[in-house]
Design a protein around this motif. Sequence first.
Motif, PDB file in Angstrom:
ATOM      1  N   ILE A 171       0.870  -1.169   0.000  1.00 28.74           N
ATOM      2  CA  ILE A 171       0.000   0.000   0.000  1.00 28.74           C
ATOM      3  C   ILE A 171       0.910   1.222   0.000  1.00 28.74           C
ATOM      4  N   LEU A 172       0.934   1.944  -1.114  1.00 23.09           N
ATOM      5  CA  LEU A 172       1.810   3.105  -1.278  1.00 23.09           C
ATOM      6  C   LEU A 172       0.958   4.366  -1.221  1.00 23.09           C
ATOM      7  N   ASN A 173       1.262   5.247  -0.280  1.00 23.49           N
ATOM      8  CA  ASN A 173       0.462   6.448  -0.035  1.00 23.49           C
ATOM      9  C   ASN A 173       1.158   7.690  -0.580  1.00 23.49           C
ATOM     10  N   TYR A 174       0.379   8.532  -1.260  1.00 23.15           N
ATOM     11  CA  TYR A 174       0.936   9.755  -1.854  1.00 23.15           C
ATOM     12  C   TYR A 174      -0.024  10.923  -1.664  1.00 23.15           C
ATOM     13  N   TRP A 175       0.581  12.102  -1.447  1.00 20.07           N
ATOM     14  CA  TRP A 175      -0.174  13.344  -1.498  1.00 20.07           C
ATOM     15  C   TRP A 175      -0.006  13.919  -2.897  1.00 20.07           C
ATOM     16  N   LEU A 176      -1.141  14.183  -3.561  1.00 23.41           N
ATOM     17  CA  LEU A 176      -1.116  14.728  -4.909  1.00 23.41           C
ATOM     18  C   LEU A 176      -1.463  16.208  -4.878  1.00 23.41           C
ATOM     19  N   THR A 177      -0.639  17.013  -5.488  1.00 23.81           N
ATOM     20  CA  THR A 177      -0.923  18.433  -5.616  1.00 23.81           C
ATOM     21  C   THR A 177      -1.916  18.645  -6.758  1.00 23.81           C
ATOM     22  N   PRO A 178      -2.590  19.800  -6.786  1.00 26.15           N
ATOM     23  CA  PRO A 178      -3.496  20.076  -7.906  1.00 26.15           C
ATOM     24  C   PRO A 178      -2.803  19.979  -9.265  1.00 26.15           C
ATOM     25  N   SER A 179      -1.548  20.420  -9.347  1.00 22.28           N
ATOM     26  CA  SER A 179      -0.843  20.364 -10.631  1.00 22.28           C
ATOM     27  C   SER A 179      -0.557  18.923 -11.037  1.00 22.28           C
ATOM     28  N   PHE A 180      -0.215  18.063 -10.061  1.00 18.80           N
ATOM     29  CA  PHE A 180       0.001  16.653 -10.379  1.00 18.80           C
ATOM     30  C   PHE A 180      -1.301  16.027 -10.883  1.00 18.80           C
ATOM     31  N   GLN A 202      -3.773  17.470 -12.327  1.00  8.84           N
ATOM     32  CA  GLN A 202      -4.040  17.964 -13.677  1.00  8.84           C
ATOM     33  C   GLN A 202      -3.216  17.201 -14.703  1.00  8.84           C
ATOM     34  N   GLN A 203      -1.944  16.953 -14.379  1.00  8.48           N
ATOM     35  CA  GLN A 203      -1.075  16.218 -15.301  1.00  8.48           C
ATOM     36  C   GLN A 203      -1.510  14.758 -15.446  1.00  8.48           C
ATOM     37  N   ALA A 204      -2.191  14.235 -14.419  1.00  7.33           N
ATOM     38  CA  ALA A 204      -2.613  12.827 -14.440  1.00  7.33           C
ATOM     39  C   ALA A 204      -4.050  12.656 -14.896  1.00  7.33           C
ATOM     40  N   LYS A 205      -4.644  13.667 -15.491  1.00  7.63           N
ATOM     41  CA  LYS A 205      -6.068  13.585 -15.835  1.00  7.63           C
ATOM     42  C   LYS A 205      -6.340  12.497 -16.868  1.00  7.63           C
ATOM     43  N   ALA A 206      -5.337  12.120 -17.658  1.00  4.88           N
ATOM     44  CA  ALA A 206      -5.525  11.036 -18.627  1.00  4.88           C
ATOM     45  C   ALA A 206      -5.799   9.701 -17.936  1.00  4.88           C
ATOM     46  N   PHE A 207      -5.428   9.605 -16.652  1.00  3.34           N
ATOM     47  CA  PHE A 207      -5.644   8.375 -15.885  1.00  3.34           C
ATOM     48  C   PHE A 207      -6.919   8.439 -15.046  1.00  3.34           C
ATOM     49  N   VAL A 259      -7.930  10.400 -12.713  1.00  2.00           N
ATOM     50  CA  VAL A 259      -7.873  10.817 -11.313  1.00  2.00           C
ATOM     51  C   VAL A 259      -8.794  12.020 -11.155  1.00  2.00           C
ATOM     52  N   ALA A 260      -9.689  11.970 -10.155  1.00  2.00           N
ATOM     53  CA  ALA A 260     -10.690  13.031  -9.997  1.00  2.00           C
ATOM     54  C   ALA A 260     -10.019  14.372  -9.718  1.00  2.00           C
ATOM     55  N   PRO A 261     -10.525  15.458 -10.306  1.00  3.21           N
ATOM     56  CA  PRO A 261      -9.913  16.780 -10.111  1.00  3.21           C
ATOM     57  C   PRO A 261     -10.068  17.266  -8.675  1.00  3.21           C
ATOM     58  N   SER A 262      -9.124  18.116  -8.255  1.00  3.66           N
ATOM     59  CA  SER A 262      -9.179  18.698  -6.916  1.00  3.66           C
ATOM     60  C   SER A 262      -8.403  20.006  -6.920  1.00  3.66           C
ATOM     61  N   ALA A 263      -9.014  21.041  -6.363  1.00  7.47           N
ATOM     62  CA  ALA A 263      -8.351  22.342  -6.269  1.00  7.47           C
ATOM     63  C   ALA A 263      -7.413  22.409  -5.077  1.00  7.47           C
ATOM     64  N   LEU A 264      -7.521  21.465  -4.155  1.00  8.00           N
ATOM     65  CA  LEU A 264      -6.720  21.481  -2.930  1.00  8.00           C
ATOM     66  C   LEU A 264      -5.618  20.427  -2.912  1.00  8.00           C
ATOM     67  N   GLY A 265      -5.791  19.361  -3.701  1.00  3.34           N
ATOM     68  CA  GLY A 265      -4.908  18.208  -3.591  1.00  3.34           C
ATOM     69  C   GLY A 265      -5.456  17.225  -2.566  1.00  3.34           C
ATOM     70  N   ARG A 266      -4.932  16.013  -2.569  1.00  2.00           N
ATOM     71  CA  ARG A 266      -5.434  15.006  -1.630  1.00  2.00           C
ATOM     72  C   ARG A 266      -4.539  13.769  -1.642  1.00  2.00           C
ATOM     73  N   VAL A 267      -4.871  12.834  -0.755  1.00  2.00           N
ATOM     74  CA  VAL A 267      -4.144  11.568  -0.657  1.00  2.00           C
ATOM     75  C   VAL A 267      -4.793  10.526  -1.558  1.00  2.00           C
ATOM     76  N   VAL A 268      -3.962   9.772  -2.268  1.00  2.00           N
ATOM     77  CA  VAL A 268      -4.430   8.574  -2.974  1.00  2.00           C
ATOM     78  C   VAL A 268      -3.504   7.423  -2.601  1.00  2.00           C
ATOM     79  N   ASP A 307       3.431   9.252 -13.014  1.00  2.00           N
ATOM     80  CA  ASP A 307       4.788   9.199 -12.459  1.00  2.00           C
ATOM     81  C   ASP A 307       4.744   9.666 -11.010  1.00  2.00           C
ATOM     82  N   PHE A 308       4.527   8.712 -10.106  1.00  2.00           N
ATOM     83  CA  PHE A 308       4.377   9.070  -8.697  1.00  2.00           C
ATOM     84  C   PHE A 308       5.692   9.492  -8.047  1.00  2.00           C
TER      85      PHE A 308
END
Length: 223
Positions: A25-34, A36-41, A43-52, A196-197
């Motif tokens: 189980i690999l935990n990451y905090w994603l920034t809004p810019s990340f 946005q770059q991962a939208k092809a996969f 990943v639900a949009p977020s203006a604040l960022g979040r953990v996945v 690219d995590f």
Amino acid sequence: MNYAFAQEQNINQFPPWHLQGEGFILNYWLTPSFIQQAKAFRVAPSALGRVVQVLLIRYQSSPVGPYDELLILDHPLISKRRLSSIPKIYVSTHESVAHGQALWGIPKEYAEFEWEEHHQDTICRISHQGHQMSLSIRKTRSPRQFYINSHHIPASMLKIQQAWEGQRFDFSPQFRGYLSKVSQVEWHNTGDIFPDFSKAKYLQSFYIPKFNLIFPEAQISSK
């Protein structure tokens, strides 16, 4: 479940599914810019960022036999009133692909997995449509383990909702096992098949030497 459709798709192992295996189980905090770059996969949009979470799993026992799996478990912010989802997932058998799509609306894609073990290090190479990426994970030497059980987790965090071919699938897996800490994760050559995590903020992550997982029947409705 549409059993005529299931027969057409060669679906013959119905839920609940009982699975056993090991994984990470690999935990990451994603920034809004990340994000946005991962939208092809997807990943639900977020203006604040979040953990996945990224899960890398080797199922040693399942209703369709052993198989390997790499997936993103997306946890949108509660304020968005969205349930968790699996937007991207690869598995190593076509049986798992067909059953996952038909029974739970999980967008499984076939890939080949190759594993290497060197003491505390695990290397997994995933090949999909002519492209190969790799993931290197180092476990800690500490033998300390922590017990985890889905009964200890708020029910709202366990609910998964998938949209697939005009239908909505809702289900809540149950699991139990032991966790030990991971000390290092490296991503290589993810290309177009996975985010690219290495560019996301790494959080404490875990190795599960053995777990038991139950996938219940999904509640299926029209979107």
